[in-house]
Design an enzyme around this catalytic site. Sequence first.
Site, PDB file in Angstrom:
ATOM      1  CB  SER A   1       6.525 -21.228  14.818  1.00  0.00           C
ATOM      2  OG  SER A   1       7.450 -20.733  15.965  1.00  0.00           O
TER       3      SER A   1
ATOM      4  CG  HIS B   1      -1.918  -1.213   1.483  1.00  0.00           C
ATOM      5  ND1 HIS B   1      -2.953  -0.825   0.907  1.00  0.00           N
ATOM      6  CD2 HIS B   1      -1.907  -2.686   2.135  1.00  0.00           C
ATOM      7  CE1 HIS B   1      -3.672  -2.492   0.559  1.00  0.00           C
ATOM      8  NE2 HIS B   1      -3.020  -3.165   1.840  1.00  0.00           N
TER       9      HIS B   1
END
Length: 204
Positions: free
Chosen positions: A148, A113
């Site tokens: 993770s 963005h």
Amino acid sequence: MTNEEKMLAGKIYNSGDPNLQEKMRRAHRLCKIYSDTFDDERAKRQALIDKLVPEHGKNTFFQGPIFFDYGINTKIGDNFYANYNLTVLDTCSVVLGNDEFFGPNITLATPLHGLLYTDRNTQVINGQETTLEYGKPLTIEDNCWLGSNVVVNGGVTIGAGSVIGSGSVITRDIPTGVLAVGNPCRVVRKLTLADQIKLKKELW
């Protein structure tokens, strides 16, 4: 160019395009259904994967829950394993190689963005309120392991055989065969034959 063509080319596009919205809704429905299945419903899960990510190899496994923006913009090789909470925002292409191993809470994010709020805020185009965005593709080459809570940003390539430590945020390319960790992610060292020998000794 259509908005879909612009999106896949990494150009600024209208994210409110009806065609794109329908494809996203389809993917989101498939993700929800998949995430509600049980581990032993293998045939049902496989059928959903075939619809959601048609370009995948053999032995594709998502522990679930999962979330894809489109699914059809992601390509997966053979022997892919993802633990809980895989998120793939594939507004641009996401290419995942063979023999990948993903820990829980992995995010692959191609959308971008504008840095100025005036570019991010809702705009009116042809009488419709929408937002403008663009993206960059990402690639994870064969034989990678992501620990993770790893985030991979658009425009990044992770080289074959590399290991990314837990909690890392990858903002630039990672070379082949290295251990890389941190936010932003940095190479710690090259992986060597000694790492393989050490693991074998610990296992056996």
